[in-house]
Design an enzyme around this catalytic site. Structure first.
Site, PDB file in Angstrom:
ATOM      1  N   LYS A  68      -7.366  -5.769  -2.833  1.00 59.67           N
ATOM      2  CA  LYS A  68      -8.013  -5.159  -1.658  1.00 59.67           C
ATOM      3  C   LYS A  68      -8.602  -3.838  -2.267  1.00 59.67           C
ATOM      4  O   LYS A  68      -7.872  -2.876  -2.891  1.00 59.67           O
ATOM      5  CB  LYS A  68      -7.314  -4.826  -0.594  1.00 59.67           C
ATOM      6  CG  LYS A  68      -6.881  -5.987   0.150  1.00 59.67           C
ATOM      7  CD  LYS A  68      -5.866  -5.830   1.158  1.00 59.67           C
ATOM      8  CE  LYS A  68      -6.031  -4.836   2.005  1.00 59.67           C
ATOM      9  NZ  LYS A  68      -4.966  -4.461   2.984  1.00 59.67           N
ATOM     10  N   LYS A 100       0.833  -1.312   0.038  1.00 63.17           N
ATOM     11  CA  LYS A 100      -0.085  -0.069   0.061  1.00 63.17           C
ATOM     12  C   LYS A 100       0.919   1.286  -0.131  1.00 63.17           C
ATOM     13  O   LYS A 100       1.959   1.240   0.035  1.00 63.17           O
ATOM     14  CB  LYS A 100      -0.853   0.004   1.115  1.00 63.17           C
ATOM     15  CG  LYS A 100      -0.271   0.121   2.551  1.00 63.17           C
ATOM     16  CD  LYS A 100      -1.078   0.082   3.668  1.00 63.17           C
ATOM     17  CE  LYS A 100      -2.161  -0.858   3.853  1.00 63.17           C
ATOM     18  NZ  LYS A 100      -3.175  -0.704   4.911  1.00 63.17           N
TER      19      LYS A 100
END
Length: 251
Positions: free
Chosen positions: A87, A29
């Site tokens: 995600k 991320k």
């Protein structure tokens, strides 16, 4: 319960690789772009190359707007770059129907390219602070869109934690709803070792951490430390053993 660790750079991913025996998923991320901020495709590729081949990599595609086409393209980029778990933070979705629209597009884009990849519909425990869809709607959104997992994290990283916004009994309801639909249930949001007993008891499948395994417990200024990853895993395993023993005795 699987342990997901979130490095914020290739260098930290190398540290995760040193602790690969203690973790289950390496998560990519970009924290300076949000709670589930998306990193660059080349960073996903480099991290995929840095960790052992048998260790799955997950990637966030961002705290996304209600733009199914845009998000589907981002998700395809993540899976093409080597991620196994994709995600999606449903930040800009204010209703379940909007969440389903986005996630159906993502599922199609990802599964058409790599059917075995896992799609995760992610919501926020502090949804009330940012105006997005209710946390307990996530399992239904994931199930109706064909996703594989439902996840809760925190949107605003200000020191507040998962249980500050969604208490353990509500998290247990979230996990139960996910499992009833055949989904994995993932929980994150400044999770610490003292939360592991509760997370184990309610049946969490995946726990996501960063700060708890960073130097000084600081997710921003600290760097992931292999020995802290090992210590966190040891606590996970201890709680799993104690819970299993308690279930056996109760039976």
């Amino acid at each position: 319960m699987l342990l997901l660790i979130s490095p914020d750079s290739v260098e930290e991913a190398v540290d995760c690789a040193k602790a690969a025996e203690y973790l289950d998923i390496v998560d990519v991320k970009k924290p300076d772009e949000g709670s589930l901020g998306a990193n660059f495709p080349w960073v996903i590729r480099e991290i995929r190359e840095a960790v052992p081949a048998g260790k799955p990599v997950s990637a966030t595609v961002g705290d996304v707007p209600y733009k199914p086409g845009t998000v589907a393209q981002a998700a395809l980029g993540a899976v093409v770059s080597g991620a196994t778990y994709i995600k999606v933070g449903l930040y800009g979705c204010t209703t379940p129907d909007q969440g389903i629209d986005v996630m159906r597009a993502v599922v199609r884009a990802v599964k058409d390219y790599r059917p075995e990849a896992l799609v995760v519909a992610s919501g926020y425990a502090d949804a009330h602070r940012v105006g997005c869809v209710n946390p307990l709607a996530l399992p239904d959104i994931a199930a109706r869109s064909g996703a594989d997992a439902a996840m809760l994290d925190t949107a605003i990283k200000d020191g507040s934690r998962l249980f500050d916004h969604v208490p353990p009994e509500v998290c247990a309801e979230f996990v139960g709803l996910a499992h009833a639909s055949g989904l994995l249930a993932a929980l994150a949001g400044s999770v610490k070792q003292e939360d592991l007993a509760t997370l184990t008891r309610i049946g969490t499948d995946i726990v996501g951490v960063r700060g708890a395994v960073c130097e000084g417990g600081d997710r921003n200024a600290g760097r992931i430390q292999p020995h802290l990853v090992a210590a966190f895993r040891a606590e996970m395993d201890r709680h799993a053993r104690e819970f299993a023993a308690g279930v056996t005795l109760a039976g």
